[in-house]
Design a protein around this motif. Structure first.
Motif, mmCIF file in Angstrom:
data_model
loop_
_atom_site.group_PDB
_atom_site.id
_atom_site.type_symbol
_atom_site.label_atom_id
_atom_site.label_comp_id
_atom_site.label_asym_id
_atom_site.label_seq_id
_atom_site.Cartn_x
_atom_site.Cartn_y
_atom_site.Cartn_z
ATOM 1 N N VAL A 51 0.998 -1.333 -0.020
ATOM 2 C CA VAL A 51 -0.041 -0.020 0.042
ATOM 3 C C VAL A 51 0.852 1.320 -0.039
ATOM 4 O O VAL A 51 0.524 2.223 0.400
ATOM 5 N N SER A 52 2.124 1.083 -0.351
ATOM 6 C CA SER A 52 2.886 2.254 -0.228
ATOM 7 C C SER A 52 3.299 2.916 -1.409
ATOM 8 O O SER A 52 4.256 3.659 -1.576
ATOM 9 N N GLY A 53 2.470 2.509 -2.694
ATOM 10 C CA GLY A 53 2.586 3.306 -3.757
ATOM 11 C C GLY A 53 1.961 4.779 -3.798
ATOM 12 O O GLY A 53 1.289 4.908 -2.843
ATOM 13 N N PHE A 54 2.904 5.778 -4.231
ATOM 14 C CA PHE A 54 2.414 6.994 -4.094
ATOM 15 C C PHE A 54 2.723 7.903 -5.293
ATOM 16 O O PHE A 54 3.653 7.689 -5.954
ATOM 17 N N ILE A 55 2.185 9.158 -5.508
ATOM 18 C CA ILE A 55 2.463 10.036 -6.283
ATOM 19 C C ILE A 55 3.185 11.185 -5.776
ATOM 20 O O ILE A 55 2.802 11.654 -4.537
ATOM 21 N N HIS A 56 4.302 11.581 -6.324
ATOM 22 C CA HIS A 56 5.328 12.534 -5.652
ATOM 23 C C HIS A 56 5.617 13.774 -6.696
ATOM 24 O O HIS A 56 5.951 13.164 -7.749
ATOM 25 N N GLY A 57 5.704 14.902 -6.619
ATOM 26 C CA GLY A 57 6.100 15.912 -7.543
ATOM 27 C C GLY A 57 5.974 17.517 -7.228
ATOM 28 O O GLY A 57 5.609 17.751 -6.030
ATOM 29 N N GLU A 58 6.104 18.194 -8.120
ATOM 30 C CA GLU A 58 5.977 19.566 -7.642
ATOM 31 C C GLU A 58 4.486 19.911 -8.188
ATOM 32 O O GLU A 58 4.018 19.548 -9.327
ATOM 33 N N TYR A 59 3.966 20.888 -7.453
ATOM 34 C CA TYR A 59 2.543 21.261 -7.643
ATOM 35 C C TYR A 59 2.561 22.712 -7.589
ATOM 36 O O TYR A 59 2.804 23.526 -6.794
ATOM 37 N N TYR A 60 1.753 23.399 -8.547
ATOM 38 C CA TYR A 60 1.886 24.873 -8.714
ATOM 39 C C TYR A 60 0.511 25.338 -7.957
ATOM 40 O O TYR A 60 -0.511 24.896 -8.425
ATOM 41 N N ASP A 67 6.204 21.129 -2.954
ATOM 42 C CA ASP A 67 6.481 19.701 -3.212
ATOM 43 C C ASP A 67 5.403 18.920 -2.461
ATOM 44 O O ASP A 67 5.082 19.177 -1.386
ATOM 45 N N ILE A 68 4.796 18.009 -3.202
ATOM 46 C CA ILE A 68 3.725 17.409 -2.705
ATOM 47 C C ILE A 68 3.802 15.723 -2.760
ATOM 48 O O ILE A 68 4.502 15.245 -3.601
ATOM 49 N N LYS A 69 3.110 15.154 -2.119
ATOM 50 C CA LYS A 69 2.885 13.682 -2.115
ATOM 51 C C LYS A 69 1.477 13.542 -1.968
ATOM 52 O O LYS A 69 0.472 14.260 -1.250
#
Length: 81
Positions: A51-60, A67-69
Motif C-alpha cells: 500500500v506504499s505506492g504514491f505520487i510525488h512531485g511539484e505542484y503549482y 513539493d507534494i505527495k
C-alpha cells in the motif's frame, strides 16, 4: 464495521464519500476478494504487493511551487457543502 455497506460506494472501496479523490489500491478490498476466492473455489485473485505506492512531485498552487505527495495533498481534499 460492515465494509461493504460503509466503504463500497459507486463500485469502489473508498474511505469516505466526502473526499474529492480516492485511492483505489485499498488493502481491505483485496482481502475481501481473497475471502471470496476461497468461497468460490479458488478463483484467480491478484497478489497483494504493497500500500506504499504514491505520487510525488511539484505542484503549482497560489502562486508558488510546492513539493507534494498524494496522501498529504490530493487525497485530503473534501467536497464543499
Amino acid at each position: 464495521e460492515n465494509i461493504i455497506n460503509n466503504k463500497f460506494i459507486n463500485g469502489y472501496f473508498i474511505d469516505n464519500n466526502q473526499y474529492i479523490y480516492s485511492k483505489i489500491n485499498d488493502g481491505k478490498a483485496l482481502i475481501l476478494l481473497h475471502y471470496l476466492s476461497l468461497y468460490k473455489n479458488n478463483i484467480s485473485v491478484p497478489e497483494y504487493l504493497s500500500v506504499s505506492g504514491f505520487i510525488h512531485g511539484e505542484y503549482y498552487e497560489n502562486g508558488e511551487i510546492i513539493d507534494i505527495k498524494d496522501y498529504s495533498h490530493i487525497y485530503t481534499k473534501k467536497l464543499e457543502n
